[in-house]
Design an enzyme around this catalytic site. Structure first.
Site, PDB file in Angstrom:
ATOM      1  N   SER A   1       0.830  -1.200   0.000  1.00  9.55           N
ATOM      2  CA  SER A   1       0.000   0.000   0.000  1.00  9.55           C
ATOM      3  C   SER A   1       0.869   1.256   0.000  1.00  9.55           C
ATOM      4  CB  SER A   1      -0.967  -0.033   1.191  1.00  9.55           C
ATOM      5  OG  SER A   1      -2.006   0.891   1.035  1.00  9.55           O
TER       6      SER A   1
ATOM      7  N   ASP B   1      -9.993  -5.096  -4.404  1.00  8.97           N
ATOM      8  CA  ASP B   1      -9.376  -4.103  -3.515  1.00  8.97           C
ATOM      9  C   ASP B   1     -10.215  -2.828  -3.558  1.00  8.97           C
ATOM     10  OD1 ASP B   1      -7.763  -2.149  -2.296  1.00  8.97           O
ATOM     11  OD2 ASP B   1      -5.928  -3.182  -2.894  1.00  8.97           O
TER      12      ASP B   1
ATOM     13  N   HIS C   1      -7.958  -5.513  -0.007  1.00 12.07           N
ATOM     14  CA  HIS C   1      -6.708  -4.762   0.114  1.00 12.07           C
ATOM     15  C   HIS C   1      -5.718  -5.473   1.044  1.00 12.07           C
ATOM     16  CE1 HIS C   1      -4.182  -1.255  -0.219  1.00 12.07           C
ATOM     17  NE2 HIS C   1      -4.204  -1.040   1.083  1.00 12.07           N
TER      18      HIS C   1
END
Length: 251
Positions: A72, A202, A231
């Protein structure tokens, strides 16, 4: 070398670190400035500083032939590190559910997310960041808002605890860092084998906007898409992710 996501800490990598260390690899993860057990400076909560901090850790430990793995926001950190510091100490790179190339919608990135999305996160952070972290973890981060999902209170509480350990100013500033930083030029500087892993469900960092676009910009990058995955695949799909990382390291 593991770079974590927002608003988490190096603890978010524990499943991967335990597994890879048991396979004989040296594993290193740091708490980004303002996050986890790091200090909470008022300034420097941006990708350039994140990348330079990562470089300082790599330099201090004299790491060579490292595989950089970023999740991320940490994927942005890895990208900016390579963009600013090159790959003299880097053997491979992995982007997991990562924010590059650019999340924010701009004139030359029309497929991005509108600024209102991130302004909403900022407002929620100011209003009640404790509740924001609970809402993210119990909803879209792990896909617990999908029909039939079975939420893990342990994972939700772990996310919340890591987030609340981070500084308020640091996590607030980091929203701009992960959303508005343009990594397209950084990705074009990648000259090491690169693996991109992303879930196609996601809801935080959409696949088409990020994983697919990054894989297209990095020379000879390999893209692996996890069907139906959210995610937070470092936890929800840790067994598959661990094996994919191991396979990539062994190549």
């Amino acid at each position: 070398m593991f770079s974590h996501g927002w608003p988490l800490s190096s603890d978010s990598w524990e499943a991967q670190m335990l597994f890879l260390a048991s396979q004989g690899y040296r594993v290193v993860a740091h708490d980004r400035r303002g996050h986890g057990r790091s200090s909470q400076p008022w300034d420097g909560n941006d990708m350039d500083h994140y990348a330079d901090d990562l470089a300082a850790v790599i330099q201090a430990l004299d790491l060579k032939g490292a595989t950089l793995v970023g999740f991320s926001t940490g994927g942005g950190e890895v990208a900016r590190y390579i963009g600013r510091h090159g790959t003299s100490r880097v053997k491979k790179a992995v982007l997991v559910s990562a924010v590059p190339p650019l999340m924010l919608q701009t004139a030359d990135n029309p497929g991005g997310l509108p600024i209102e999305v991130f302004d909403g996160i900022r407002k929620a952070s100011i209003d009640n960041r404790s509740q924001l972290y609970l809402d993210i973890a119990s909803g879209p981060f792990y896909g617990y808002n999908r029909p039939g999902a079975k939420p893990s209170q342990g994972l939700i509480q772990s996310f919340w605890a890591q987030g609340m350990q981070a500084g308020h100013k640091n996590t607030y500033d980091s929203i701009a860092a992960f959303s508005a930083t343009d990594f397209r030029a950084d990705l074009k500087k990648f000259d090491v084998p690169t693996l991109v892993i992303h879930g196609d469900d996601d809801q935080i960092v959409p696949l088409d906007l990020s994983g697919k676009a990054s894989a297209a910009l990095v020379r000879n990058a390999e893209l692996i898409v996890y069907p139906g995955a959210p995610h937070g695949i470092t936890d929800t799909h840790k067994d598959r992710l661990n094996q994919d990382l191991l396979d990539f390291l062994r190549k």
